[in-house]
Design an enzyme around this catalytic site. Structure first.
Site, short mmCIF file in Angstrom:
data_model
loop_
_atom_site.label_atom_id
_atom_site.label_comp_id
_atom_site.label_asym_id
_atom_site.label_seq_id
_atom_site.Cartn_x
_atom_site.Cartn_y
_atom_site.Cartn_z
N GLY A 48 -5.38 -2.51 -1.79
CA GLY A 48 -6.19 -1.65 -2.64
C GLY A 48 -5.75 -0.21 -2.54
O GLY A 48 -5.16 0.20 -1.54
N SER A 49 -6.01 0.58 -3.58
CA SER A 49 -5.77 2.01 -3.50
C SER A 49 -6.90 2.66 -2.72
O SER A 49 -7.89 2.03 -2.38
CB SER A 49 -5.68 2.61 -4.91
OG SER A 49 -4.53 2.12 -5.56
N GLY A 50 -6.73 3.96 -2.43
CA GLY A 50 -7.75 4.68 -1.67
C GLY A 50 -7.39 4.83 -0.20
O GLY A 50 -8.16 5.41 0.57
N HIS A 51 -6.20 4.34 0.17
CA HIS A 51 -5.75 4.43 1.57
C HIS A 51 -4.52 5.33 1.71
O HIS A 51 -3.84 5.30 2.73
CB HIS A 51 -5.40 3.05 2.10
CG HIS A 51 -6.49 2.04 1.96
ND1 HIS A 51 -7.74 2.23 2.50
CD2 HIS A 51 -6.53 0.84 1.32
CE1 HIS A 51 -8.49 1.18 2.21
NE2 HIS A 51 -7.78 0.33 1.49
N LYS A 108 -2.22 -7.22 4.66
CA LYS A 108 -3.33 -6.91 5.55
C LYS A 108 -4.34 -8.06 5.45
O LYS A 108 -4.59 -8.59 4.38
CB LYS A 108 -3.98 -5.58 5.16
CG LYS A 108 -3.00 -4.42 5.29
CD LYS A 108 -3.66 -3.04 5.22
CE LYS A 108 -4.32 -2.73 3.90
NZ LYS A 108 -3.42 -2.94 2.74
N HIS A 153 -12.41 0.03 4.23
CA HIS A 153 -13.05 0.04 2.91
C HIS A 153 -14.51 0.44 3.04
O HIS A 153 -15.32 0.19 2.17
CB HIS A 153 -12.97 -1.34 2.26
CG HIS A 153 -11.60 -1.91 2.23
ND1 HIS A 153 -11.14 -2.73 3.23
CD2 HIS A 153 -10.59 -1.75 1.36
CE1 HIS A 153 -9.89 -3.07 2.95
NE2 HIS A 153 -9.53 -2.48 1.84
N ASP A 156 -6.45 -9.94 -0.27
CA ASP A 156 -5.02 -9.67 -0.14
C ASP A 156 -4.26 -10.95 0.16
O ASP A 156 -3.21 -11.23 -0.42
CB ASP A 156 -4.78 -8.64 0.97
CG ASP A 156 -5.42 -7.30 0.65
OD1 ASP A 156 -6.66 -7.23 0.57
OD2 ASP A 156 -4.68 -6.31 0.47
#
Ligand SMILES: Nc1ncnc2c1ncn2[C@@H]1O[C@H](COP(=O)(O)OP(=O)(O)O)[C@@H](O)[C@H]1O
Ligand SMILES: Nc1ncnc2c1ncn2[C@@H]1O[C@H](COP(=O)(O)OP(=O)(O)O)[C@@H](O)[C@H]1O
Ligand SMILES: [Mg+2]
Ligand SMILES: [Mg+2]
Ligand SMILES: [Mg+2]
Ligand SMILES: [Mg+2]
Lengths: 211, 330, 330, 211
Positions: free
Chosen positions: B53-56, B104, B218, B109
């Site tokens: 996911g994005s945001g990391h 991950k 998250h 995922d």
């Protein structure tokens, strides 16, 4: 039930997911990562767009396209799982232009087995399986018992809703919610809740007067 | 929600456009959300693909480049990418020596990468997945989906990437990736929540003097709520949790990672406590990272990741790397 | 106040201890708040000393190392250091070729560095100060203490440091430092306030849909309060203010800097808007930095700094640098 | 007035700065960077510690040590400025064991000129000068007019306080507050406020019955 019926079902799902988007996201915020409603609205929006483009003239092809689109657009856990459910259901329906209740019952069983094969969740582990499994078997039983379409679809939706509610006291053993261990108890599973919405949508579409 | 964005829907693609504009060493396909090295695949070299996911950020796109990843596929915020992206990435980086998928350990995922690997296999590309699961906040048992993959992902991508750069075969690259994962543990702490742009409100509520111990990247709730005590006490709680699972002896690689909203002055302050804790117990920190490497949007907090080094792992860690977020030796 | 600290009184020294533990290439005198290169002064090389209040990390300590600063002296949070520190730094780095003082234009910094320079002169060390004043939010006039020194400080330290590394004489190093400052402009925007640890409460109040346009790096109020609009609009406001003062043509070095609490995904999103704005007006961004380089504790927001490059400035920018926060070429 | 008198003054300043620490910091938050109270409490705390160590037996040496310590410990704008003020005042007092009112008046004028030479601020620019200048001249005038010590010190403190209040409508032209331009109007200048506190401390110490 023809392709139009299944297109109507998917359209109804897309509509319901839109209205329930924030509710599903909030359920996911409690025991997950706050994106389930967002994921499904993105996914079924894409399914709508794909169906609008495609000729898909049989019930099977409608559901297979829906499933493939979910797999390609949703991501997360629910994307592959719902995508697989719709694909397997569609494949089970074959390529006839019309399907009857027993065929649909078989498709729902196929959807369930597809989800379980991929996600390895059994009933009682606080996942969408806890809504899908009772719904599929209630529908099969009603159909086998020769229930009316209305009765069979009501049994389907009610069993799914009851299954979703039953996830509240469960401790999650699969998915993101399982990280919480005992702290996952007391919350409804977002995927079970969305499965209940999907089954209710099927009941409501079936209840509409044939055009 | 206070964010520098144009709209919740375009956060990921707008940021990808910025990454593309800033780093000419990257080839970024904004529409298909795919980041590869500008040079294309290296013949005979194992390709490394990661995604999530994005945001990391900078994970994963900021780690694409010489000595680390060949491709990254970012999903929507906090949502794993889809098989199509992973397949496209796998095909784009295949140099004939096979492709490693760094995954991950989250159900989403894992399932999406599994589907992608199957599709790649159908196209004749050998794919080996390595699942990272280093977060000790979650106990690994029959009762969970297993430990979450967090900070060790950075170590796995750097060290496996270095070995791949030396044109080691896929089996060896996968083996060292697993070795790094097995020798690494992490624990995260949140002072504040993050806000998923599309959700518009904080993922969790937390009091002014509360912290979340064992938080996920998250914003998943962790082990317990605790009181906002001193950095020394918070660090001890995090390292006690790690030490209960892995004997912290010998040469260590340590990362003190910011969650996105914590300033560097606090991260160095935490590193000081980590250093005192570990050296006080006879371990030696021979390599370290202090900064924002695997974040959770604007969350305030930190995570600490420890890896027990061997001489060969140290050698691979020291190998040249040239990516937007990690660079040395060239 | 939610911070990872042990006590407000020990924030600066605890963080310095962490910096010392993390970077063996640095010699850190925690008690006297002095950071120098471990190697000591380089004979025949001009020494570069900078300093200022803490809370802006990685500035300045994170820029001590090969190709950049020789020493940094951090003050208390947001308070300029004292002459004793600056004098000690100046003596520590004097390699016989004189010492450059990089001073951000704040009354406190200027007065303390002036006193230090006088004391150093008494001890026979030639010191030339360069005052950085790049912040266009403040108009430079008889009615102010002059423009504030902000992002351009990073450019000045990198480029003057590169020239000093080539053992250029003090006059030339000072000249290039002034040239960079004259060719650079900055503008900052805050979404949230920062909290000085010793103060315990936010420096300013700001509404959920308000932003501070032209904010200073110490949370000083800026030009005006604005509405939290899109990143595109906010970026245009910032660049309009810069363009009104400096013709943004030719080759540009651009930094999109995070204030400390803004995640990288938002900084890349802003960089995308900056890139579109500038290239849309015929300029070329030939070099860039995106990340946290000069922060304001945990403030959410960003600043953009633009420098009009020349070939020789580009060459000095590209020269090898090896510091905790900026590293390439070795 | 002997060294003990000036040590008592500095001790009183340190005590008052402690109680007014947050107030001064808040004034600085409005038009500066929220650290003035913190800076002065750190500074005068250090001065107290330094005086406790040192023999400093003359009024001049007490003030010079206080000034040097402020320069070494405070930083910011106020450190060099107050440090210079105390150093210049101390130097002006010479090295006699006792000083009289005219000598003190001269010392205050010396402090003012030191601050203005270093910071280049004139009256009306919204700085500590706006409290220090009227205080020094009011004190000189009272002494010249042969006022009683009580009267002279009251004139000093009142003028400083009035000067600090008078900064409220001013637009800052020096220091950090000047960045605000017109937005600096309507706030009391922190340094002027602390100067008023320092002068009030002098009056209060002078008012104490001689031991
Ligand atoms: N192994 C699994 N088998 C079946 N369903 C699962 C499994 N893991 C997760 N789920 C379902 O997925 C839902 C979460 O979906 P979503 O939030 O969209 O994905 P993610 O968890 O990746 O954010 C859960 O509520 C659960 O019902
Ligand atoms: N040039 C100057 N001349 C005289 N006083 C000044 C000058 N600049 C600033 N000051 C005083 O310093 C005060 C601020 O002190 P302080 O907050 O401790 O330092 P800083 O502004 O560096 O944070 C201002 O309120 C003002 O009275
Ligand atoms: Mg989710
Ligand atoms: Mg998710
Ligand atoms: Mg200050
Ligand atoms: Mg101040």
């Amino acid at each position: 039930m023809d392709a139009g019926f299944f297109r109507a079902w998917v359209a109804e799902i897309a509509a319901v997911v839109e209205t329930q988007r924030d509710h599903l996201t909030q359920l996911d915020a409690a025991i997950g990562d706050a994106d389930h409603g967002i994921n499904l609205s993105r996914g079924f929006g894409a399914v709508q767009a794909a169906l609008a483009q495609a000729s898909a003239a049989t019930p099977g092809s409608v559901l297979v396209l829906a499933g493939s689109t979910l797999i390609s657009k949703v991501g997360g856990a629910s994307g592959p799982l719902y995508g697989t459910a719709f694909r397997h259901a569609g494949k089970a329906l074959g390529d006839g232009p019309e399907v009857d209740l027993p065929a649909l019952a078989g498709a729902l069983e196929a959807a369930l087995s597809g989800v379980q094969k991929l996600g390895a969740a059994r009933e009682g582990e606080k996942t969408m399986v806890d809504a899908l499994a009772p719904a599929a078997s209630a529908f099969s039983k009603a159909v086998a018992d020769g229930a009316s379409p209305t009765g069979a679809f009501s049994a389907l939706a009610d069993a799914a809703e009851a299954g979703a509610q039953a996830t509240i006291p469960m401790q999650a053993l699969k998915g993101r919610a399982s990280y919480l261990g005992p702290r996952s108890v007391g919350h409804e599973d977002p995927g079970a809740a969305s499965t209940a919405l999907i089954m209710r949508a099927l009941r409501d579409v079936a209840a509409r007067p044939a055009p | 929600m206070k964010k520098l964005i144009n709209s919740p829907e375009t956060v990921v693609t707008d940021a990808l456009s910025g990454l593309a504009a800033a780093h000419l060493g990257l080839a970024v396909d904004v529409e298909n959300k795919l980041i590869t090295r500008a040079g294309g695949p290296t013949a005979g070299k194992v390709g490394l693909v990661s995604g999530g996911g994005s945001g990391h950020e900078p994970l994963h796109g900021g780690f694409v480049g010489y000595g680390m990843l060949d491709a990254a596929c970012p999903g929507e915020v906090f949502t794993s990418p889809v098989p199509d992206q992973m397949l496209a990435a796998t095909k784009a980086v295949d140099g004939g020596a096979g492709v490693l998928h760094v995954v991950k350990n989250y159900t989403g995922d894992v399932l999406n990468f599994e589907m992608a690997a199957e599709l790649a296999g159908d196209e004749g590309i050998e794919v080996v997945p390595v699942v990272v699961n280093d977060d000790v906040a979650v106990q690994d048992s029959l009762y969970t989906a297993g430990r979450r993959g967090t900070g060790a992902t950075v170590f796995v991508e750097k060290i496996a990437g270095a070995l791949a750069e030396r044109t080691a075969p896929l089996g060896e690259v996968a083996a060292v990736a697993r070795e790094v994962n097995e020798r690494s543990r992490s624990f995260g702490v949140a002072l504040t929540s993050c806000t998923v742009p599309a959700a518009g409100k904080p993922t969790f509520e937390i009091g002014d003097s509360e912290i979340e111990l064992g938080v996920g990247i998250h914003g998943e709730p962790g082990r317990t709520r605790g009181a906002l005590v001193t950095a020394r006490e918070i660090t001890a709680t995090a390292l006690d949790a790690i030490a209960a699972d892995l004997a912290l002896t010998g040469d260590l690689l340590v990362m003190v990672n910011g969650m996105g909203g914590t300033p560097l002055i606090e991260l160095y302050l935490v590193y000081n406590e980590v250093h005192k804790y570990l050296t006080g117990r006879g371990a030696r920190i021979t390599r370290n990272l202090v900064g924002n490497y695997i974040t959770s949007l604007e969350m305030q907090g930190f995570s600490v990741t420890v890896c027990k080094l061997t001489d060969s792992l140290t050698d691979l860690w020291d190998a040249p790397v040239d990516t937007p977020a990690l660079r040395w030796g060239r």
